[in-house]
Design an enzyme around this catalytic site. Structure first.
Site, short mmCIF file in Angstrom:
data_model
loop_
_atom_site.label_atom_id
_atom_site.label_comp_id
_atom_site.label_asym_id
_atom_site.label_seq_id
_atom_site.Cartn_x
_atom_site.Cartn_y
_atom_site.Cartn_z
N THR A 1 -12.84 -30.41 76.82
CA THR A 1 -11.82 -31.12 77.59
C THR A 1 -12.49 -32.21 78.43
OG1 THR A 1 -10.27 -30.92 79.46
CG2 THR A 1 -11.94 -29.22 79.31
N ASP B 1 -11.54 -33.14 81.20
CA ASP B 1 -11.25 -32.92 82.63
C ASP B 1 -12.36 -32.23 83.43
OD1 ASP B 1 -8.78 -34.09 82.30
OD2 ASP B 1 -7.74 -32.21 81.91
N ASP C 1 -8.49 -24.97 79.25
CA ASP C 1 -8.19 -23.63 79.78
C ASP C 1 -7.02 -22.95 79.06
OD1 ASP C 1 -6.45 -25.48 80.86
OD2 ASP C 1 -6.47 -24.65 82.89
N ARG D 1 -5.07 -34.49 85.95
CA ARG D 1 -3.81 -34.03 86.56
C ARG D 1 -4.09 -33.10 87.74
NH1 ARG D 1 -1.95 -33.23 81.14
NH2 ARG D 1 -2.79 -31.14 81.32
N ARG E 1 -0.62 -28.79 70.47
CA ARG E 1 -0.18 -27.79 71.45
C ARG E 1 0.88 -26.97 70.73
NH1 ARG E 1 -2.63 -29.82 76.26
NH2 ARG E 1 -2.78 -32.08 76.17
P1 ATP Z 1 -6.33 -29.70 78.08
O1 ATP Z 1 -7.14 -29.16 79.25
O2 ATP Z 1 -6.99 -30.85 77.43
O3 ATP Z 1 -4.87 -29.90 78.40
P2 ATP Z 1 -5.71 -27.10 77.04
O4 ATP Z 1 -6.41 -26.23 76.05
O5 ATP Z 1 -5.67 -26.57 78.46
O6 ATP Z 1 -6.35 -28.54 76.94
P3 ATP Z 1 -2.89 -26.48 76.70
O7 ATP Z 1 -1.78 -27.30 76.17
O8 ATP Z 1 -2.78 -25.91 78.06
O9 ATP Z 1 -4.21 -27.37 76.54
O10 ATP Z 1 -3.14 -25.24 75.70
C1 ATP Z 1 -3.31 -25.47 74.31
C2 ATP Z 1 -2.57 -24.42 73.53
O11 ATP Z 1 -3.11 -23.13 73.83
C3 ATP Z 1 -1.08 -24.28 73.87
O12 ATP Z 1 -0.31 -25.26 73.21
C4 ATP Z 1 -0.79 -22.89 73.38
O13 ATP Z 1 -0.62 -22.85 71.99
C5 ATP Z 1 -2.09 -22.15 73.74
N1 ATP Z 1 -1.89 -21.48 75.03
C6 ATP Z 1 -2.00 -21.99 76.26
N2 ATP Z 1 -1.70 -21.09 77.21
C7 ATP Z 1 -1.35 -19.97 76.55
C8 ATP Z 1 -0.91 -18.67 76.94
N3 ATP Z 1 -0.76 -18.34 78.21
N4 ATP Z 1 -0.64 -17.77 75.96
C9 ATP Z 1 -0.80 -18.07 74.67
N5 ATP Z 1 -1.21 -19.28 74.23
C10 ATP Z 1 -1.48 -20.22 75.15
#
Ligand code: ATP
Length: 328
Positions: free
Chosen positions: A131, A133, A108, A177, A77
């Site tokens: 993911t 989820d 997402d 979550r 992340r």
């Molecule tokens: P999971 O659903 O498994 O949690 P995810 O892709 O939703 O996976 P996040 O931690 O929400 O996991 O997002 C991963 C990375 O994407 C973040 O650490 C960040 O670097 C980037 N990211 C998320 N949201 C934004 C945003 N609004 N703007 C820019 N980068 C983003």
């Protein structure tokens, strides 16, 4: 949009890891080679893009990864990628390598990042739903969801053995979550006494009634599945409340936690990830940018990322009803 000529594609995994991410990387890279493209691995998600952890991939890099859990490109992340300075650094690194398109495998948040990046720098990107989820629209199932459900159900089967031997009441917490997809599947697939999901509130009195009715019906074991983001709290919190109301029960709590993310991907996830990896490369070549590739009714579908990340995918009412019918 008119397709740009794409020669070099970067692939990355980002956010929470999911079984099948390796299969998705492999399919993306294989498809790229098939179309004579250069393929680059970007390590540690957006963090690696900012830190220039980018390597040209060869066939040997993706040998024997299809069946492996986790992601060999690592995931992370990245707080820095949320800033425009961070994204600028990432863009400059892509320029250094001449990378002209991206395949982003993640949830997402990761897809939101890809969308912003495309808006700011015009780097064509396709997202793949990676993911456990299952909380992305534009696909019936996300990569990793099926494996996570299998893992949860296998663990619950084992818990049932001990629950039955001691007439215990178990509260088993599964991941989710904001979405109860793993919980509802695990509930139906493991004959749970009740399933508590973030989308619906079950009053504690109703759960007590359900458990009492099951005791009367001489059910041998009681397993209640709780999604971690349940409206009435996590498994430990609910167990404490129930203990006060039903003190004669021998209550135990198990939190399945990260084991749900690991393991070799199921056949379903391998096939889904493989189809989507090929779709991502072909989609980019056809000029489909800023979209997520998914499978709906067994057909590849491209959905604008802005639509795929909208928070409107919820557990099907019918699934919830079925879980209820089967738990009484
Ligand atoms: P999971 O659903 O498994 O949690 P995810 O892709 O939703 O996976 P996040 O931690 O929400 O996991 O997002 C991963 C990375 O994407 C973040 O650490 C960040 O670097 C980037 N990211 C998320 N949201 C934004 C945003 N609004 N703007 C820019 N980068 C983003």
């Amino acid at each position: 949009m008119e397709p740009k000529t794409i020669k070099k594609i970067g692939v990355l995994t980002s956010g929470g890891d999911a079984p099948g991410m390796n299969a998705a990387i492999r399919a993306t890279v294989r498809a790229g080679f098939f179309y004579n493209l250069e393929m680059y691995g970007i390590y540690r998600g957006y963090e690696g893009m900012i830190n220039n952890e980018i390597k040209k991939l060869e066939s040997k890099n993706i040998a024997h990864i299809l069946e492996r859990g986790g992601t060999f490109l690592k995931s992370a992340r990245s707080a820095e990628f949320r800033t425009s300075e961070g994204r600028k650094k990432a863009y400059e690194n892509l320029q250094k390598h001449g990378i002209d398109a991206l395949v982003v495998i993640g949830g997402d948040g990761s897809l939101t990042g890809a969308h912003l990046f495309f808006q700011e720098f015009g780097i064509p990107a396709i997202g793949l739903p990676g993911t456990i989820d299952n909380d992305l629209s534009g696909t019936d199932s996300t990569i990793g969801f099926d494996t996570a459900c299998n893992t949860a159900i296998q663990a619950i089967d084992k818990i049932r053995d001990t629950a039955t031997s001691h007439d215990r009441l178990f509260f088993v917490e599964v991941m989710g979550r904001d979405a109860g997809f793993i919980a509802i599947n695990a509930g139906i697939g493991s004959a749970a006494a009740a399933t508590l999901i973030p989308e619906k509130k079950m009053p504690i009195e109703r759960l007590v009634e359900r458990l009492k009715a099951r005791t009367k019906a001489l059910k041998q074991s009681n397993i209640v599945i709780v999604a971690e983001g349940g409206k009435s709290g996590g498994a430990a919190e609910i167990a404490t409340k129930i203990k006060k109301l039903l003190p004669y029960y021998d209550i135990k709590v198990t939190i399945l936690g990260h084991l749900q993310r690991g393991g070799s991907p199921s056949s379903f996830d391998r096939v889904l990830a493989s189809k989507l990896g090929v779709a991502a490369v072909e989609g980019l070549m056809q000029g489909k940018y800023d979209v997520m590739a998914g499978v709906i009714n067994n057909k590849i579908v491209f959905t604008p990322i802005t639509k795929a990340i909208v928070d409107d995918k919820e557990v099907d009412e019918d699934d919830f009803r079925i879980a209820k019918i089967l738990s009484t």
